[in-house]
Scaffold this active site. Structure first.
Site, short mmCIF file in Angstrom:
data_model
loop_
_atom_site.label_atom_id
_atom_site.label_comp_id
_atom_site.label_asym_id
_atom_site.label_seq_id
_atom_site.Cartn_x
_atom_site.Cartn_y
_atom_site.Cartn_z
N THR A 142 19.39 89.11 27.11
CA THR A 142 20.71 89.99 26.66
C THR A 142 20.97 90.46 28.26
O THR A 142 20.52 90.74 28.59
CB THR A 142 21.38 90.88 26.30
OG1 THR A 142 20.61 90.74 24.42
CG2 THR A 142 22.29 91.52 26.23
N LYS A 220 27.56 88.53 22.71
CA LYS A 220 26.31 89.73 22.32
C LYS A 220 26.82 90.92 23.14
O LYS A 220 26.66 92.43 22.74
CB LYS A 220 25.38 89.02 22.99
CG LYS A 220 24.44 89.64 23.41
CD LYS A 220 22.98 90.28 21.85
CE LYS A 220 22.73 91.11 20.91
NZ LYS A 220 21.15 90.98 21.84
N LYS A 288 20.85 98.94 29.97
CA LYS A 288 20.78 98.15 30.59
C LYS A 288 21.94 97.03 30.02
O LYS A 288 23.51 96.47 31.09
CB LYS A 288 19.88 96.89 29.79
CG LYS A 288 19.63 95.74 30.60
CD LYS A 288 19.58 94.37 30.33
CE LYS A 288 19.01 94.38 28.61
NZ LYS A 288 18.87 92.53 28.31
#
Length: 1102
Positions: A142, A220, A288
């Protein structure tokens, strides 16, 4: 975008606030990402070799699944133990990112963040430096769309025709390992087709997103925005509920069925309730990912208010030191700030700490009082056992597998302390179980009148992990009461020490190593048919009675009462119970159980009657069972049987699966496994089912006749129905298939072991036609052994009933090992046993199959250990097939047999022998000088020791002829005691001595053995741990043999007399058929061998 005018107006308002074109984006060209994915995968290019960088929690599962999908995968990770683990599942380990790219078609990168992705591609020994031209790089991490777009341009500029697929994944660790991820892929059509096979293998749902590299990461990001916000919202909601004083577990159950639920709420809140933050997805991941979301939103000038707050919550959790725990741990931020506790489960406790914290046990053992009371007016205990495993704590108690009035009357007339009636009601639906119990109780009433014995107490023996019908809707209990009348109380007592089941402060625990796990948190509570949630037995009663018996109405006998008040206090408490109430018994030791049993007997003698739902420990305590030694094959005649054992496994609990895996691992050589497909026997046509059963029967018969332990098991993949009744039906079909297999096997097994309650019941009653049995004892703590009645198909064959939920992962393997026909093939062990027992073992030279069988059969008939011995001359003619025959015969023998290489006079011979599977070798350097003999022997001994092979060596030299090798009298020399002391320093295990013995025939004057020399050598060897061997035993008189044994000889080599018997049989028998000659020669040799075994004193020593 579709909807009414209001929704469109709202969309326009948000367009102005956010400065984005929502309606324009919604009305762009429509396409189906799933259809694009199908197109890509159907046209995918062939992929042989895959490189994989990043073998973390998700990455390892992905890479391992690619291996299972028959790809060649070369992996790299900075954590070296992970590489070792990867190799253990069949992967290839690389030393660097550059090394991982050798000859790959596709390179998958699954690292944590952009910094790591940059490093593995372009850092020191980076992948791009060595990557082959034309390779497709799949970035599954990701990262931000901007990073992906930039990376695509950099790869294009390498001039290697490198292609990039942007393929972030979602689904978690478990789905990664199963190849069931959701993948959002984007890139050029050529790149996607190049990686199509890999993407398809890893995904359950594959979406191809238009827009080029970066589009997949965009999707995503939106997913992570929603996921992170939902987790944070779930944590906030549960913390709020906890502050409101709500039961958080019940709150979760309610919200999960309301409009406020979400997938993340239902998936992550159980982690919060269980206080289990095993990192399936670490909290730092959302630090993150939401950081990427908020940064990208900022750069695109889109205000993301909720995402920013959620990001700050995860950031606060990480700053507090919770970054590496599961992302559900964000609830700790709320717990810390709000001073609340969301956790809604009972804690796992340290067993020793809990047991030490309890009061001291009642100081007096009540067992003698129980015996005295049982001899007086105590009632017969009639145990209605819902599967055969309830006999796991008793011995010398009878079991009925049918319940006719006649059978029960016969038992009641004997007035035993106890007998069992096997109902197997756990395999039935609630309604059928109720009808069965009613039928049995009706017969019991009639039998009590017929026998004149009305003094009995009913025990409904059930599972110690709380599975089973009672008291679910009180069906079994109500069935018994409807026939027997109202009871004063139900007694609920699931304590079972051997299985590690404790009840403390009304909470039932299952021991797992040194921990006590609340029963509701174990795999047993997830049973497809009899699952439950409550570990507190008061709440369990309420749960199982669907609220008919409220938890606050359930009574409880505490450990405090048992340990400070004793049996009298128990009696007083039971007598004070309100009629028809339910009472829990806490217990943490067998003494607790005995105290309760003594008090209950006192209460019964005061006129009270009880209906008990208990585990096995109560039964043994109630009748005052005194434990006895474990049962072994020697307690039966089965240790003389030549066929293999039959092991039947139907239980599906994870413990059983682990035990089966350990059994297969430890008994590879002698165990043969037959797996019956659950799908074929439970879900397919009758023809498919019949064929599967027929296949299993044919294989089992063949294996058993060959003396192999034969494991028949249902396939380990658990298949359940949509409802508990459907699951029971599947279980029933599987069990009936196992019954059909066992009932059709014609070979009589050495013993039968059935694993699992339903399996063991059906095997005994339906497959083996047993109507009654006697419990002999236990093969292992909690594992009963039955002696089946004479009416059964295999009377006298031991029947081992192995519960599905008992024992460590090695328990099944331990039982099979202890019930093996032979302890092992170690020559050294055989000789050490002989040294300790003061006898000797015969080592018989063999040349062919008849000789091998003669030795083994004679040893088995005499119940003696023996050694099969191969001389170099015989090996020259028979070669490896002769050795293989010896080893196979030794492995299948019912007594300890080892295989020995005799008289290895050259290093070449011995080096070959060390690789062929011999258990021991003889280093014969007797033809060398003493110094050369020492050096030669020491060299071979060191090599043999590394392979755990015993070494015999010779000092001195025998005269005579053996297998064409002749030593003249003048060449012979006796063993020198002083040299022997130095010679033993070579590390040998056995010394062949020369004391006047010869190979072949002794002179007419007879043997002249130097027994004084032998005695000196034995005094020396016994100090060194070396056993003595005497070659040339043929022709030695009985008196001399016994004197040699008295003076330390533990191995006699026998050749000449056995050879002579063989040759005489060949010449004297007027047989024309080879089979008849084989039989005659074997019989002749066997007679000589049996005489020698008796002479050496090893008969009966196996």
């Amino acid at each position: 975008m579709h909807g009414d005018d209001t929704s469109i107006s709202l969309a326009k308002i948000w367009e102005k606030v956010l400065g984005v074109g929502i309606l324009e984006a919604a009305n762009k060209e429509l396409y189906k990402p799933e259809d694009l994915a199908k197109e890509i995968t159907t046209q995918a290019k062939h992929v042989k070799r895959i490189g994989f960088i990043g073998l973390g929690a998700m990455g390892f599962g992905m890479a391992a699944h690619l291996l299972k999908s028959n790809f060649s995968v070369r992996g790299y990770d900075v954590y070296k133990p992970t590489l070792v683990r990867f190799e253990s599942v069949g992967g290839l380990a690389a030393n660097s990112p550059a090394d991982v790219t050798k000859d790959v078609d596709v390179l998958v990168i699954m690292v944590t963040n952009e910094v790591q992705a940059e490093d593995v591609l372009y850092g020191h020994l980076g992948a791009v430096e060595a990557i082959p031209s034309g390779t497709t790089v799949v970035l599954a991490s990701t990262v931000s769309p901007a990073f992906v777009s930039q990376l695509e341009r950099r790869l294009e500029n390498e001039g290697k025709d490198l292609k990039l697929v942007d393929a972030p994944v979602s689904g978690g660790v478990k789905r990664a390992a199963m190849g069931e991820l959701t993948i959002m892929a984007s890139g050029t059509e050529d790149a996607l087709k190049s990686a199509g096979m890999v993407l398809s293998a890893l995904s359950e749902k594959l979406y191809v997103i238009r827009g080029g590299c970066g589009a997949g990461s965009g999707v995503k990001m939106v997913n992570q925005l929603l996921a992170g916000v939902h987790i944070a919202s779930a944590a906030e909601a549960m913390a709020f509920g906890a502050r409101l004083g709500l039961n958080t577990r019940k709150l979760f159950n309610v919200i999960s069925n309301c409009g406020g639920t979400s997938w993340m709420f239902e998936n992550r809140v159980p982690h919060m309730l269980d206080n289990d933050y095993t990192p399936y997805s670490a909290l730092d991941i959302f630090v993150k990912d939401l950081g990427i979301v908020t940064r990208d939103g900022s750069s695109r000038k889109v205000p993301l208010h909720i995402s920013t707050v959620a990001h700050q919550l995860f950031l606060a959790g990480s700053a507090a030191g919770w970054g590496r725990i599961d992302d559900a741990g964000v609830v700790k931020v709320y717990e810390t700030l709000g001073g609340v506790k969301v956790e809604g489960r009972l804690p796992v406790l340290k067993k020793q700490d809990v047991l030490k914290s309890l009061p001291s046990e009642w100081p007096f053992d009540p067992t003698e009082d129980i015996h005295r009371l049982n001899m007086g007016k105590s009632k017969t205990l009639v145990v209605l056992d819902d599967d055969p495993t309830g006999t796991q704590t008793v011995h010398d108690v009878e079991v009925l597998t049918e319940w006719s009035v006649e059978s029960i009357s016969e038992q009641l007339r004997k007035k035993p302390a106890c007998f069992f009636i096997l109902t197997n009601s756990r395999s039935l639906s609630s309604e059928k179980a109720s009808a069965l119990i009613k039928d049995i109780c009706t017969n019991l009433c009639a039998a009590s009148k017929e026998s004149g014995n009305a003094d009995y107490t009913i025990v409904l023996r059930g599972d110690s992990t709380l599975r089973g019908h009672f008291p679910q809707a009180s069906l079994e209990a109500d069935a018994a009461v409807s026939v027997l009348g109202e009871m004063d109380a139900w007694i609920i007592c699931p304590f079972f020490l051997q299985g590690g089941r404790y009840t403390i402060d009304d909470v039932h625990y299952v021991a797992d190593s040194d921990r006590l796990v609340p029963a509701g948190e174990t795999e047993f509570a997830k049973d497809a048919s009899f699952g439950y949630k409550s570990s507190n037995l008061r709440e369990w009663v309420e749960e199982k009675t669907a609220g008919a018996v409220p938890a606050n109405s359930v009574e409880s006998i505490s450990i405090q009462l048992l340990r400070t008040g004793g049996p009298d206090a128990v009696c007083e408490f039971l007598c004070s119970l309100k009629k028809g109430s339910a009472c829990i018994v806490n217990a943490a030791s067998d003494r607790d159980m005995a105290v309760f049993a003594a008090g209950m007997i006192q209460a019964e003698q005061k006129g009270k009657s009880f209906l008990c739902r208990t585990a096995a420990s109560f039964v043994s305590a109630r009748i005052g069972i005194i434990p006895k030694d474990l049962v072994l094959p020697k307690d039966f005649a089965s240790d003389k049987e030549s066929c293999g054992a039959l092991i039947v496994v139907g239980s599906y609990v994870p413990k059983t699966t682990k035990q089966v895996e350990e059994l297969q691992s430890q008994h590879k050589q002698k165990l043969r496994s037959i797996e019956i497909s659950v799908e074929k026997v439970a879900l397919k046509s009758s023809e498919v089912r019949a064929a599967e059963i027929r296949r299993a029967v044919e294989m089992a018969d063949a294996f058993l006749r060959a003396g192999r332990e034969t494991l028949i098991m249902s396939s380990r993949e658990l298949i359940t129905g949509k409802t508990s009744s459907e699951s029971l039906d599947i279980n029933s079909k599987v069990s009936s298939a196992l019954v059909e297999v066992v009932s059709q096997i014609t070979t009589r097994p050495r013993y039968i072991l059935a694993k699992g309650g339903i399996t063991s019941s059906d095997t005994a009653t339906k497959a083996l036609k047993a109507r009654r049995a006697l419990v002999i004892g236990q093969a292992l703590a909690g594992v009963p052994v039955w002696k089946l009645g004479p009416e059964s198909r295999h009377p006298g064959v031991p029947y081992v009933v192995f519960p599905g939920n008992v024992g460590s992962s090695t328990a099944l393997a331990e039982v099979v090992k202890s019930w093996s026909v032979v302890a092992g093939r170690s020559t050294k062990e055989l000789l050490l046993n002989a040294e300790n027992g003061g006898y000797a073992i015969g080592a018989f030279n063999v040349y062919n199959l008849e000789g091998i069988e003669a030795v083994v059969e004679a040893a088995e008939e005499e119940n003696s250990p023996a050694i099969l011995q191969v001389h170099p001359g015989a090996f020259k003619q028979g070669g490896i097939p002769l050795v293989s025959c010896c080893i196979s015969a030794a492995e299948q023998a019912r007594v300890p047999i080892s295989v020995h290489f005799d008289h290895g006079t050259t290093k070449h011979e011995l080096l070959e022998a060390l690789e062929l599977g011999f258990d021991s070798v003889m280093v014969d350097g007797s033809h060398l000088s003493f110094t050369e003999n020492v050096s030669y022997t020491k060299t071979i001994t060191e090599l043999a020791r590394s392979k755990n092979i015993m070494v015999e060596a010779e000092l001195g030299r025998l005269s005579g002829t053996e297998d064409g090798l002749t030593v003249e009298d003048y060449e012979a020399k006796l063993t020198n005691v002083h040299q022997a002391q130095e010679f033993m320093e070579t590390g040998i295990d056995a010394l062949a001595v020369c004391i006047g013995n010869v190979h072949g025939k002794y002179p007419e004057s007879g043997p002249n053995l130097k027994l004084d020399l032998l005695k000196e050598l034995h005094n020396l060897s016994s100090k060194k741990g070396v056993v003595l061997v005497l070659h040339g035993a043929s022709g030695l008189p009985e008196k001399l043999i016994k004197e040699c044994i008295e003076n330390g000889v533990r191995k006699f080599n026998v050749n000449t007399e056995v050879r002579k018997a063989y040759m005489d049989a060949l010449t004297s028998e007027k047989k024309t058929d080879l089979v008849d000659l084989m039989s005659a020669t074997k019989t002749a040799m066997k007679a000589v061998i049996a005489d020698k075994i008796r002479l050496f004193g090893s008969a009966g020593k196996a």
